[in-house]
Design a protein around this motif. Structure first.
Motif, PDB file in Angstrom:
ATOM      1  N   TRP A  67       0.844  -1.187   0.000  1.00 43.65           N
ATOM      2  CA  TRP A  67       0.000   0.000   0.000  1.00 43.65           C
ATOM      3  C   TRP A  67       0.882   1.242   0.000  1.00 43.65           C
ATOM      4  O   TRP A  67       2.054   1.175   0.364  1.00 43.65           O
ATOM      5  N   LYS A  78      -0.450  -0.473  -5.938  1.00 42.53           N
ATOM      6  CA  LYS A  78      -0.272  -1.756  -5.270  1.00 42.53           C
ATOM      7  C   LYS A  78       0.279  -2.773  -6.270  1.00 42.53           C
ATOM      8  O   LYS A  78      -0.168  -2.851  -7.409  1.00 42.53           O
ATOM      9  N   SER A 142      -7.647   4.859  -0.625  1.00 40.27           N
ATOM     10  CA  SER A 142      -6.586   4.823   0.376  1.00 40.27           C
ATOM     11  C   SER A 142      -5.951   6.191   0.545  1.00 40.27           C
ATOM     12  O   SER A 142      -4.949   6.339   1.202  1.00 40.27           O
TER      13      SER A 142
END
Length: 149
Positions: A67, A78, A142
């Motif tokens: 990540w 990723k 994210s």
């Protein structure tokens, strides 16, 4: 010289804060980047580029991104293979890589071009777990800061 110290201190602190966690949430990431801005003071950290990345080697000798989160730069995708200095990555383990880059423009810029990109990168092993998990918000993003500029 002072800006170089701030960049080094900030990248080391980002890595150290992350390496001490067992999971990283969006809130944790926001707090770490906010703390990094404070560490850059009195310099304007709003233009600094920062990235925190978890790199994992599953025992095959190929370190890949698990990540990545970033501020003012792109996060790694990723699964991207990362080249690292020899001896950094443990066999079948993980590393936190923290990067900070800052474009310093001297006050003497009216006379001579004094712009310089100062950057540093730190590698730290997780202290509490073998691999730090990244927990994202419900939207699946994210990046807690929205689109990367």
């Amino acid at each position: 010289l002072e800006v170089d110290r701030r960049v080094t201190q900030t990248s080391a602190s980002l890595g150290d804060l992350t390496a001490g966690l067992s999971t990283v949430t969006d809130s944790d990431m926001a707090e770490m980047f906010a703390a990094a801005k404070v560490l850059m003071e009195p310099y304007d950290a709003s233009t600094a580029q920062m990235r925190i990345t978890s790199i994992v080697d599953n025992g095959n000798g190929i370190p890949k991104v698990a990540w990545s989160d970033a501020y003012n730069m792109s996060a790694y995708t990723k699964g991207t293979t990362i080249t690292m200095p020899a001896g950094i990555m443990p066999d079948s383990g993980s590393i936190i890589m923290a990067e900070v880059s800052y474009e310093y423009v001297s006050n003497f810029g009216y006379v001579v071009s004094t712009s310089k990109n100062i950057s540093d990168k730190f590698y730290l092993r997780p202290r509490r777990v073998s691999e730090i998990a990244r927990v994202t918000n419900s939207s699946g993003s994210s990046n807690p800061f929205g689109p990367v500029s």
